[in-house]
Design a protein around this motif. Structure first.
Motif, PDB file in Angstrom:
ATOM      1  N   LYS A  19      -5.761  31.166   7.232  1.00  0.00           N
ATOM      2  CA  LYS A  19      -6.819  30.400   6.576  1.00  0.00           C
ATOM      3  C   LYS A  19      -6.352  28.960   6.444  1.00  0.00           C
ATOM      4  CE  LYS A  19      -7.495  29.925   1.995  1.00  0.00           C
ATOM      5  NZ  LYS A  19      -7.761  30.255   0.612  1.00  0.00           N
ATOM      6  N   GLU A  46     -17.429  30.083  15.105  1.00  0.00           N
ATOM      7  CA  GLU A  46     -17.012  28.912  15.886  1.00  0.00           C
ATOM      8  C   GLU A  46     -16.769  29.292  17.345  1.00  0.00           C
ATOM      9  OE1 GLU A  46     -15.240  25.430  13.293  1.00  0.00           O
ATOM     10  OE2 GLU A  46     -13.783  27.004  13.653  1.00  0.00           O
ATOM     11  N   LYS A  87     -15.937  29.842  10.095  1.00  0.00           N
ATOM     12  CA  LYS A  87     -15.701  29.075   8.877  1.00  0.00           C
ATOM     13  C   LYS A  87     -16.795  29.319   7.863  1.00  0.00           C
ATOM     14  CE  LYS A  87     -17.480  24.734  10.741  1.00  0.00           C
ATOM     15  NZ  LYS A  87     -17.212  23.342  10.967  1.00  0.00           N
ATOM     16  N   THR A 101     -12.490  32.541  15.666  1.00  0.00           N
ATOM     17  CA  THR A 101     -12.513  31.677  14.484  1.00  0.00           C
ATOM     18  C   THR A 101     -13.932  31.587  13.927  1.00  0.00           C
ATOM     19  OG1 THR A 101     -12.915  29.645  15.715  1.00  0.00           O
ATOM     20  CG2 THR A 101     -10.623  30.259  15.366  1.00  0.00           C
ATOM     21  N   TYR A 114      -8.860  32.335  11.154  1.00  0.00           N
ATOM     22  CA  TYR A 114      -8.471  32.733  12.500  1.00  0.00           C
ATOM     23  C   TYR A 114      -8.102  34.217  12.463  1.00  0.00           C
ATOM     24  CZ  TYR A 114      -7.756  27.697  13.147  1.00  0.00           C
ATOM     25  OH  TYR A 114      -7.912  26.338  13.214  1.00  0.00           O
ATOM     26  N   GLU A 171      -8.177  35.170  20.113  1.00  0.00           N
ATOM     27  CA  GLU A 171      -8.384  34.554  18.808  1.00  0.00           C
ATOM     28  C   GLU A 171      -9.868  34.294  18.564  1.00  0.00           C
ATOM     29  OE1 GLU A 171      -5.484  31.857  16.475  1.00  0.00           O
ATOM     30  OE2 GLU A 171      -6.689  30.563  17.771  1.00  0.00           O
ATOM     31  N   GLN A 204      -1.628  26.289   6.891  1.00  0.00           N
ATOM     32  CA  GLN A 204      -2.322  27.556   7.065  1.00  0.00           C
ATOM     33  C   GLN A 204      -1.647  28.630   6.216  1.00  0.00           C
ATOM     34  OE1 GLN A 204      -2.433  28.413  11.243  1.00  0.00           O
ATOM     35  NE2 GLN A 204      -4.158  27.038  11.585  1.00  0.00           N
ATOM     36  N   ARG A 254     -11.577  27.576   7.273  1.00  0.00           N
ATOM     37  CA  ARG A 254     -11.652  28.142   8.619  1.00  0.00           C
ATOM     38  C   ARG A 254     -10.694  29.329   8.666  1.00  0.00           C
ATOM     39  NH1 ARG A 254     -10.744  23.783  11.744  1.00  0.00           N
ATOM     40  NH2 ARG A 254     -12.953  23.485  12.143  1.00  0.00           N
TER      41      ARG A 254
END
Length: 181
Positions: free
Chosen positions: A52, A93, A82, A80, A69, A78, A22, A67
């Protein structure tokens, strides 16, 4: 830096980075959304420090899918989403709900109507002729309306250049008189 004569760069061990590594990136929210936990609205264009990652086992025509965050600005939950290169968009998501987008629905409706029309025209040659006549009538009406608007604007936009020149001359004479006084 000093490199000894017996230095061989091939002997340097390669870094073993994980596939799902990430990265921290700075991005803007790509769409309006609302946090599911606190109900905070996050508007399109709000800047975030996001993590990312490349989504494993998901590729579209050779393009990697990423994806992201992010954290809610109020409750730090959080969120998310994509990338969706197939539709040149993003898919939500979890953590938030995407707000209503009227233009997306309109585009989908137009595509559906165009598809229905094409299917109808393939099966029925008379329908092709009917659609052509409808299109030409519509085009003629649009051109007539445009012509009417142009004529209306020309009638309303009568500019009297003589009066403007006369007024400007009077203004100049008035300024000369003031300067002389």
């Amino acid at each position: 830096k000093y490199y000894p004569p017996d230095f061989d760069p091939a002997k340097i061990p390669k870094l073993k980075l994980p596939k799902d590594r990430q990265y921290v990136v700075r991005l803007m929210a790509p769409f309006n959304m609302r946090c599911k936990t606190c109900g905070e609205y996050i508007y399109k264009g709000k800047k975030f420090n996001a993590r990312k990652e490349t989504v494993q086992n998901e590729v579209y025509l050779g393009l990697p899918i990423f994806r992201f965050y992010i954290k809610c600005t109020r409750c730090l939950a959080e969120i998310t989403f994509k990338t969706d290169p197939e539709n040149t968009d993003y898919t939500m998501e979890h953590g938030a709900t995407r707000n209503f987008q009227a233009e997306k629905l309109l585009e989908e409706e137009e595509k559906r109507m165009q598809k229905e029309r094409e299917e109808e025209e393939l099966n029925n040659p008379m329908k092709v002729l009917e659609n052509r006549t409808k299109d030409s009538k519509l085009e003629m009406e649009v051109l007539e309306n445009l012509q009417e608007l142009k004529e209306l604007n020309q009638r309303q936009a009568n500019v009297d250049f003589e009066a403007m020149l006369k007024q400007y001359k009077e203004f100049e004479e008035e300024q000369k008189r003031k300067e002389q006084e």
